[in-house]
Design a protein around this motif. Structure first.
Motif, PDB file in Angstrom:
ATOM      1  N   TYR A  43      80.484  51.065  13.502  1.00  0.00           N
ATOM      2  CA  TYR A  43      81.506  50.248  14.167  1.00  0.00           C
ATOM      3  C   TYR A  43      82.434  51.051  15.064  1.00  0.00           C
ATOM      4  N   LEU A  78      85.792  44.103  16.666  1.00  0.00           N
ATOM      5  CA  LEU A  78      84.438  44.631  16.847  1.00  0.00           C
ATOM      6  C   LEU A  78      83.548  43.607  17.541  1.00  0.00           C
ATOM      7  N   ASP A 127      82.636  55.053  23.323  1.00  0.00           N
ATOM      8  CA  ASP A 127      83.439  55.497  22.186  1.00  0.00           C
ATOM      9  C   ASP A 127      84.700  56.077  22.801  1.00  0.00           C
ATOM     10  N   LYS A 170      77.797  51.011  18.207  1.00  0.00           N
ATOM     11  CA  LYS A 170      78.168  49.733  18.828  1.00  0.00           C
ATOM     12  C   LYS A 170      77.097  49.265  19.808  1.00  0.00           C
ATOM     13  N   GLU A 181      84.261  43.475  21.174  1.00  0.00           N
ATOM     14  CA  GLU A 181      83.718  44.659  21.843  1.00  0.00           C
ATOM     15  C   GLU A 181      82.211  44.557  22.013  1.00  0.00           C
ATOM     16  N   LEU A 182      81.519  44.097  20.989  1.00  0.00           N
ATOM     17  CA  LEU A 182      80.058  43.975  21.063  1.00  0.00           C
ATOM     18  C   LEU A 182      79.643  42.960  22.122  1.00  0.00           C
TER      19      LEU A 182
END
Length: 263
Positions: free
Chosen positions: A135, A175, A190, A141, A178-179
């Motif tokens: 994560y 998360l 990152d 990711k 973001e994905l």
């Protein structure tokens, strides 16, 4: 503790020995074992007899055995992307001058299967064979973004959401957002989320039908590499990942029926 019977329990003990990354005494294992002393000793004896562990009688320590090494090499050759990706990693490393990582998912965590160091190496967590969180790493990711819904739900449930740095994504909602961005854009970052001072651009390795095989990243220290500079490498990393995915599909992961992932 494993729920898969005797075999699962033996593998738990094998994992415990491996986690020390050095020769380990029985007393150390017992101090951190979920099994009674006699049970732990029996598993260690069986694993040693089978060559999965080696016992040094002089030092009274256990280490991983040569049979396990042979099995690991066979797995690396037949299941890992590393042999296929090697020349592509070499070329990308030479072109960028920064660290290049190749990773695959292992039980919803990142398994680093190969790595090329930068021309001016910097110390970082990742090493081939190490496992890291998904994560809060670029490769993690990038891979999670291209899982199907059911696999993604399972993967998210297994994330710890520990906050390593101030920029770590520490909630499921953050998360997932973001994905979604990574899936739409085709690459991710990152942003010093796992280690302070370390950033990367990461791309999934997909087959032509959209099956996620792994991920590739270019990583550098923020002292000399900005996110804008890393993003400039994105087209080159995407091209490299596409080439690896195409060759992997042809040689190791043939498929004809899977639906293509849509964005």
């Amino acid at each position: 503790m494993s729920g898969d019977g005797t075999v699962g329990k033996a593998l738990d003990v094998l994992d415990q020995v491996a986690a020390y990354e050095r020769p380990v005494r029985f007393g150390e294992l017992q101090d951190n074992s979920a099994y009674p002393k006699a049970t732990l000793y029996r598993f260690l004896q069986t694993l040693t007899n089978q060559g999965m562990l080696a016992y040094d009688a002089d030092r009274q320590t256990y280490t991983l055995g040569m049979r396990l090494v042979r099995l690991a090499h066979a797995a690396w050759t037949t299941s890992s992307l590393a042999p296929i990706a090697r020349p592509y990693l070499d070329a990308l490393s030479a072109e960028t001058g920064e660290t290049v990582h190749l990773a695959q998912l292992d039980s919803s965590q990142v398994l680093y299967v190969d790595k090329r160091n930068a021309r001016q190496p910097v110390e970082m967590y990742s090493q081939a064979g190490k496992v890291g969180p998904a994560y809060c790493t670029g490769v993690g990711k990038a891979m999670m973004a291209f899982l199907d819904d059911a696999d993604l739900d399972r993967a998210i449930q297994q994330q710890s959401f520990h906050r390593f740095t101030p920029t770590t994504l520490a909630t499921e909602a953050d998360l997932r957002a973001e994905l979604a961005n990574i899936r739409a854009r085709g690459y991710g970052f990152d942003r010093e989320e796992h280690e302070p001072g370390i950033a990367c651009v990461a791309v999934p390795i997909l087959t032509e039908n959209g099956r996620m095989l792994g991920a590739l990243s270019v990583t550098g220290p923020t002292s000399r590499t900005s996110l804008d500079q890393l993003e400039d490498w994105a087209p080159r990393v995407i091209d490299t990942a596409t080439r690896i995915g195409r060759e992997a599909q042809a040689w190791r992961f043939p498929e004809t029926r899977q639906e293509k992932v849509t964005t």
